[in-house]
Scaffold this motif. Structure first.
Motif, PDB file in Angstrom:
ATOM      1  N   ASN A 156       0.827  -1.199   0.000  1.00 58.16           N
ATOM      2  CA  ASN A 156       0.000   0.000   0.000  1.00 58.16           C
ATOM      3  C   ASN A 156       0.865   1.254   0.000  1.00 58.16           C
ATOM      4  N   ARG A 157       0.203   2.398   0.074  1.00 59.98           N
ATOM      5  CA  ARG A 157       0.912   3.675  -0.012  1.00 59.98           C
ATOM      6  C   ARG A 157       1.910   3.842   1.131  1.00 59.98           C
ATOM      7  N   ARG A 158       1.557   3.369   2.325  1.00 56.47           N
ATOM      8  CA  ARG A 158       2.477   3.516   3.462  1.00 56.47           C
ATOM      9  C   ARG A 158       3.783   2.790   3.192  1.00 56.47           C
ATOM     10  N   ARG A 159       3.716   1.539   2.714  1.00 56.77           N
ATOM     11  CA  ARG A 159       4.932   0.784   2.398  1.00 56.77           C
ATOM     12  C   ARG A 159       5.710   1.488   1.285  1.00 56.77           C
ATOM     13  N   PHE A 160       4.995   2.007   0.270  1.00 62.29           N
ATOM     14  CA  PHE A 160       5.638   2.697  -0.840  1.00 62.29           C
ATOM     15  C   PHE A 160       6.414   3.914  -0.360  1.00 62.29           C
ATOM     16  N   THR A 161       5.788   4.746   0.489  1.00 62.34           N
ATOM     17  CA  THR A 161       6.440   5.968   0.961  1.00 62.34           C
ATOM     18  C   THR A 161       7.720   5.634   1.719  1.00 62.34           C
ATOM     19  N   GLU A 162       7.671   4.620   2.596  1.00 65.13           N
ATOM     20  CA  GLU A 162       8.847   4.237   3.360  1.00 65.13           C
ATOM     21  C   GLU A 162       9.956   3.704   2.457  1.00 65.13           C
ATOM     22  N   THR A 163       9.578   2.824   1.497  1.00 66.72           N
ATOM     23  CA  THR A 163      10.578   2.203   0.636  1.00 66.72           C
ATOM     24  C   THR A 163      11.175   3.216  -0.335  1.00 66.72           C
ATOM     25  N   LEU A 164      10.359   4.142  -0.843  1.00 70.79           N
ATOM     26  CA  LEU A 164      10.863   5.163  -1.762  1.00 70.79           C
ATOM     27  C   LEU A 164      11.972   5.974  -1.095  1.00 70.79           C
ATOM     28  N   ALA A 165      11.748   6.408   0.155  1.00 70.50           N
ATOM     29  CA  ALA A 165      12.764   7.195   0.853  1.00 70.50           C
ATOM     30  C   ALA A 165      14.044   6.379   1.054  1.00 70.50           C
ATOM     31  N   VAL A 166      13.908   5.101   1.426  1.00 70.73           N
ATOM     32  CA  VAL A 166      15.081   4.248   1.650  1.00 70.73           C
ATOM     33  C   VAL A 166      15.862   4.043   0.354  1.00 70.73           C
ATOM     34  N   GLU A 167      15.166   3.758  -0.759  1.00 73.87           N
ATOM     35  CA  GLU A 167      15.835   3.484  -2.024  1.00 73.87           C
ATOM     36  C   GLU A 167      16.543   4.724  -2.568  1.00 73.87           C
ATOM     37  N   VAL A 168      15.927   5.893  -2.394  1.00 76.87           N
ATOM     38  CA  VAL A 168      16.578   7.113  -2.880  1.00 76.87           C
ATOM     39  C   VAL A 168      17.839   7.395  -2.063  1.00 76.87           C
ATOM     40  N   ARG A 169      17.768   7.206  -0.730  1.00 76.86           N
ATOM     41  CA  ARG A 169      18.973   7.387   0.083  1.00 76.86           C
ATOM     42  C   ARG A 169      20.062   6.397  -0.308  1.00 76.86           C
ATOM     43  N   ARG A 170      19.681   5.162  -0.575  1.00 73.83           N
ATOM     44  CA  ARG A 170      20.664   4.165  -1.007  1.00 73.83           C
ATOM     45  C   ARG A 170      21.272   4.549  -2.351  1.00 73.83           C
ATOM     46  N   ALA A 171      20.441   5.041  -3.274  1.00 74.17           N
ATOM     47  CA  ALA A 171      20.943   5.448  -4.582  1.00 74.17           C
ATOM     48  C   ALA A 171      21.896   6.637  -4.455  1.00 74.17           C
ATOM     49  N   GLU A 172      21.581   7.576  -3.558  1.00 75.84           N
ATOM     50  CA  GLU A 172      22.476   8.712  -3.332  1.00 75.84           C
ATOM     51  C   GLU A 172      23.836   8.242  -2.810  1.00 75.84           C
ATOM     52  N   ARG A 173      23.813   7.245  -1.940  1.00 82.86           N
ATOM     53  CA  ARG A 173      25.061   6.789  -1.316  1.00 82.86           C
ATOM     54  C   ARG A 173      25.938   6.026  -2.288  1.00 82.86           C
ATOM     55  N   PHE A 174      25.347   5.154  -3.102  1.00 84.22           N
ATOM     56  CA  PHE A 174      26.130   4.274  -3.959  1.00 84.22           C
ATOM     57  C   PHE A 174      26.152   4.716  -5.426  1.00 84.22           C
ATOM     58  N   GLY A 175      25.434   5.788  -5.755  1.00 81.41           N
ATOM     59  CA  GLY A 175      25.445   6.274  -7.139  1.00 81.41           C
ATOM     60  C   GLY A 175      24.654   5.426  -8.100  1.00 81.41           C
ATOM     61  N   ASP A 176      23.718   4.629  -7.611  1.00 83.28           N
ATOM     62  CA  ASP A 176      22.883   3.787  -8.474  1.00 83.28           C
ATOM     63  C   ASP A 176      21.641   4.546  -8.909  1.00 83.28           C
ATOM     64  N   PRO A 177      21.077   4.192 -10.073  1.00 84.39           N
ATOM     65  CA  PRO A 177      19.805   4.820 -10.471  1.00 84.39           C
ATOM     66  C   PRO A 177      18.644   4.150  -9.748  1.00 84.39           C
ATOM     67  N   VAL A 178      17.528   4.845  -9.677  1.00 85.15           N
ATOM     68  CA  VAL A 178      16.265   4.278  -9.208  1.00 85.15           C
ATOM     69  C   VAL A 178      15.150   4.988  -9.973  1.00 85.15           C
ATOM     70  N   SER A 179      14.179   4.234 -10.450  1.00 85.57           N
ATOM     71  CA  SER A 179      13.126   4.786 -11.302  1.00 85.57           C
ATOM     72  C   SER A 179      11.755   4.515 -10.701  1.00 85.57           C
ATOM     73  N   LEU A 180      10.783   5.288 -11.179  1.00 91.95           N
ATOM     74  CA  LEU A 180       9.414   5.184 -10.680  1.00 91.95           C
ATOM     75  C   LEU A 180       8.446   5.234 -11.860  1.00 91.95           C
ATOM     76  N   VAL A 181       7.509   4.293 -11.886  1.00 90.36           N
ATOM     77  CA  VAL A 181       6.435   4.279 -12.885  1.00 90.36           C
ATOM     78  C   VAL A 181       5.109   4.463 -12.154  1.00 90.36           C
ATOM     79  N   LEU A 182       4.354   5.491 -12.524  1.00 87.33           N
ATOM     80  CA  LEU A 182       2.993   5.686 -12.022  1.00 87.33           C
ATOM     81  C   LEU A 182       2.014   5.298 -13.131  1.00 87.33           C
ATOM     82  N   ALA A 183       0.974   4.576 -12.771  1.00 86.27           N
ATOM     83  CA  ALA A 183      -0.027   4.126 -13.738  1.00 86.27           C
ATOM     84  C   ALA A 183      -1.415   4.462 -13.213  1.00 86.27           C
ATOM     85  N   ASP A 184      -2.275   4.920 -14.116  1.00 84.61           N
ATOM     86  CA  ASP A 184      -3.649   5.260 -13.734  1.00 84.61           C
ATOM     87  C   ASP A 184      -4.591   4.685 -14.778  1.00 84.61           C
ATOM     88  N   LEU A 185      -5.546   3.837 -14.351  1.00 82.13           N
ATOM     89  CA  LEU A 185      -6.494   3.229 -15.273  1.00 82.13           C
ATOM     90  C   LEU A 185      -7.374   4.308 -15.900  1.00 82.13           C
TER      91      LEU A 185
END
Length: 567
Positions: free
Chosen positions: A408-437
Motif C-alpha cells: 500500500n501507499r504507506r509501504r511505498f512511501t517508506e521504501t521510496l525514501a530508503v531506495e533514494v537514500r541508497r541510490a544517493e550513497r552508492f550512485g545507483d539509479p532508481v526509477s518510478l512508474v505511475l499508472a492510472d487506469l
C-alpha cells in the motif's frame, strides 16, 4: 524471629509496588502502541480517499479545459467573429462577447472585447477565408467556487471533506466554502487548521508553470475519535490480560504451597526424592522465568526454548520436544533418554498448531500436579506461537492493500525514501512508474463496483507478472498504481511501462463484456538522479502521468521525452 517480620513485610510491600508499576507500564505501552498503529492506519485511509478525489478532480478539470477549447474552436469558425476581428470592429466584438461566457476577442495584439487574463484558458487563432490569421479567440476557465463545486461533485467528495483551489498557500475558491483566511501549507500532504478545526490535506499541481494547486481536505475529528476508541479498547484488553496473568501466577503459587504442605506429610525418604526431582523453589523459578520471557518477547525462537526448559525443571522431565506438522520445531534436555512422553496439544481444539512432548525418567510417569503445570506451560507455548502469528498478520495488513494484495501507499512511501537514500550513497539509479487506469469511473458506473474491483485485481496481477522480485508494485490509491524500480534507469522503466501497457491491452474481462474496447492505462515515468530527491521523483512521475492523460490517455510519457525535446 519476630524482629525480622517488619523487614519481610516491607519487602513484600516493595514487591507489590514494583508489580503495580510494571502493570501500569505494560498497560500504558500497549495503549500507546495501539493508538499509534490506529492513527497511522486511519490517516492512510484518509490520504488514499483524498488522493483518489484529487485524481478525479484533476481529470474533471482537464475535461473543463477541453470544453473551453471546443468553445474557442466554435467561435473561431464563426463568420461574425472572423468579420469582427478582420475589420477590428470593437462594437461587434462586444456584442459577441456579451452572448458568451468568459470569452475574449483579440485582433493582432489588441484586445477588442472581453478578457484574456485568466490563469486557466484556451486560445484558438482565427483565420479568414484567405487563410490569413486575423486574431484569436480566448476562452477562460475561472478558478472560482462554481468550478471547485463541479470538481467536487465529479470526485464524489464526502460531507466531511472539502476541495479547494489554492495559489501558493492562500485559498482562491473552495467547496464547501472554508474560512477566508484559510491557508494550505506547501507540500503534497500534511495537516492544517481551518476555523479552529484540524484538517488533513493532500494537494497536487493544477496548472503547469504556476503555483496553483488543487487540494482535498478532510476533518481529523473522525480520525481522532477512531484513535481514542482504539486506545480505550487496547487499555481495557491490556489491563484484563495483565490481571489474568497475575491471577494465574497467584493460582500457581497457591498450588505450589499446597504441594509443599502435602509433601511435609509424606515419608522423609519420599520427600527428599521429590525435593531432588522437583522442589517448590525450582517450580517458582521456572514460572518466574516463563513470566519474564513473556514480558520480554513474543519471538517463538527466543521464547519456546525457555518454556521447554521451564517445563523440564518444573515437572521433573528429562527432556521435551515441540512438534508441529510432524516435524520437530525445538527440543530441550535429553528426550531420547526418557520414557513414554506426555503429549499436550497446542492451540484450540478446532485447529491445533502442534504438540508439546514431555519425557519422564525412563520407567516413570508424571503425577497429577505435574500434569496440571505441564498443561499451563503448554498454554503459554500456544500463546507465544499465536501472538507471533497475529503479529505477522497485523504487520502484513498494515503495509498491504486489502483488495489487490499489493503493497500500500504507506509501504511505498517508506521504501521510496530508503531506495533514494541508497541510490544517493552508492550512485545507483532508481526509477518510478505511475499508472492510472483510464476512464475507470465509467466502468464502475456502467458495470458496477464488483466489476471495477475485478479490473483492479487483474491489473495488480499484470504488475506482479511483469516486475522483478526486488521491484515494488503498489496500489497507490483508487485506480492509481506505482512500481518502484531499484537499480534501474529511465530507459528500463520506460520499457517496463510499455510492457505493462501491452499486457493490459491483451486482457479480456468477461465482467465488462460486450463491445467495450480493452481496459487501458496511462503511465508516467521518472528517474533519480534527474529528480534530486524522493519528493521530486514522485512529483516528476506524477507530472508525466498528467501529461499522458492530457495527451489522450493510453500512452507512456516520461521525463526523458522532455529532456530530448529540450536537446
Amino acid at each position: 524471629m519476630a524482629r525480622f517480620q517488619p523487614r519481610a513485610a516491607r519487602g513484600k510491600l516493595a514487591l507489590a509496588l514494583w508489580a503495580l508499576l510494571l502493570v501500569a507500564v505494560v498497560v500504558l505501552l500497549a495503549t500507546w502502541v495501539a493508538g499509534r498503529i490506529a492513527e497511522s492506519q486511519e490517516r492512510d485511509t484518509v490520504d488514499t480517499r483524498l488522493t483518489a478525489s484529487l485524481r478525479v478532480g484533476r481529470e474533471e478539470f482537464a475535461d473543463t479545459l477541453a470544453d473551453a477549447e471546443l468553445q474557442a474552436d466554435r467561435l473561431a469558425a464563426s463568420e461574425q467573429v472572423q468579420r469582427a476581428l478582420a475589420t477590428e470592429d470593437a462594437e461587434a466584438a462586444e456584442r459577441i462577447v456579451g452572448m458568451e461566457e468568459n470569452v475574449g476577442l483579440v485582433a493582432g495584439e489588441e484586445l477588442l472585447a472581453g478578457s484574456e487574463s485568466w490563469p486557466a484558458s484556451r486560445a484558438v487563432d482565427v483565420v479568414d477565408e484567405d487563410g490569413e490569421t486575423v486574431g484569436r479567440v480566448v476562452v477562460g476557465v475561472p478558478l472560482d467556487e462554481t468550478l471547485v463545486q463541479r470538481l467536487a461533485r465529479a470526485a464524489g467528495v464526502l460531507e466531511m471533506d472539502a476541495m479547494v483551489v489554492a495559489e501558493g498557500d492562500e485559498v482562491i475558491a473552495s467547496s464547501p466554502p472554508v474560512a477566508e483566511d484559510a491557508l494550505i501549507p506547501p507540500g503534497s500532504e500534511g495537516s492544517t487548521r481551518q476555523g479552529g478545526e484540524a484538517y488533513r490535506f493532500v494537494s497536487t499541481p493544477l496548472l503547469e508553470g504556476t503555483d496553483i494547486r488543487l487540494a482535498a481536505l478532510s476533518s481529523e475529528a473522525p480520525v481522532a475519535a477512531a484513535v481514542d476508541d482504539t486506545r480505550r479498547r487496547a487499555f481495557v484488553a491490556a489491563l484484563a490480560t495483565v490481571i489474568l496473568a497475575l491471577l494465574l501466577a497467584w493460582t500457581i503459587s497457591a498450588l505450589m504451597r499446597r504441594r509443599g504442605e502435602a509433601a511435609l506429610e509424606e515419608d522423609a525418604v519420599e520427600r527428599r526424592r521429590t525435593r531432588d526431582v522437583r522442589s517448590g523453589a525450582d517450580v517458582r523459578e521456572a514460572v518466574a522465568l516463563v513470566g519474564d520471557a513473556l514480558a520480554a518477547t513474543h519471538d517463538p525462537e527466543a521464547l519456546l526454548p525457555v518454556i521447554l526448559q521451564s517445563a523440564i525443571e518444573a515437572t521433573g522431565a528429562v527432556g521435551a520436544r515441540l512438534v508441529s506438522g510432524g516435524s520437530e520445531v525445538v527440543r530441550a534436555g535429553k528426550p531420547d533418554e526418557g520414557g513414554k512422553p506426555l503429549a499436550l496439544k497446542l492451540g484450540s481444539d478446532d485447529e491445533g498448531i502442534g504438540k508439546l512432548m514431555l519425557y519422564p525418567p525412563r520407567g516413570g510417569s508424571f503425577d497429577g500436579e505435574a500434569e496440571q503445570l505441564a498443561h499451563w506451560l503448554a498454554a503459554q507455548a500456544s500463546i507465544a506461537i499465536e501472538n507471533e502469528r497475529l503479529h505477522r498478520t497485523v504487520k502484513r495488513q498494515a503495509i498491504t492493500d486489502e483488495l489487490t494484495q499489493l503493497s500500500n501507499r504507506r509501504r511505498f512511501t517508506e521504501t521510496l525514501a530508503v531506495e533514494v537514500r541508497r541510490a544517493e550513497r552508492f550512485g545507483d539509479p532508481v526509477s518510478l512508474v505511475l499508472a492510472d487506469l483510464d476512464d475507470f469511473k465509467q466502468i464502475n458506473d456502467r458495470y458496477g463496483h464488483q466489476a471495477g474491483d475485478e479490473v483492479l485485481r487483474r491489473f495488480a496481477d499484470v504488475l506482479r507478472e511483469n516486475v522483478r522480485d526486488f521491484d515494488l508494485p503498489v496500489r497507490y490509491g483508487g485506480e492509481e498504481f506505482a512500481v518502484l524500480l531499484p537499480e534501474t534507469g529511465l530507459d528500463g522503466a520506460e520499457q517496463l511501462a510499455r510492457r505493462l501497457q501491452t499486457a493490459l491491452l491483451r486482457l479480456r474481462l468477461p465482467e465488462i463484456g460486450g463491445d467495450r474496447p480493452p481496459v487501458t492505462a496511462s503511465f508516467g515515468v521518472a528517474a533519480f538522479p534527474a529528480a534530486r530527491n524522493a519528493e521530486e521523483l514522485l512529483s516528476a512521475a506524477d507530472g508525466a502521468l498528467y501529461r499522458a492523460k492530457a495527451a489522450g490517455k493510453n500512452r507512456v510519457v516520461s521525463t526523458g521525452e522532455d529532456a530530448r525535446r529540450r536537446d
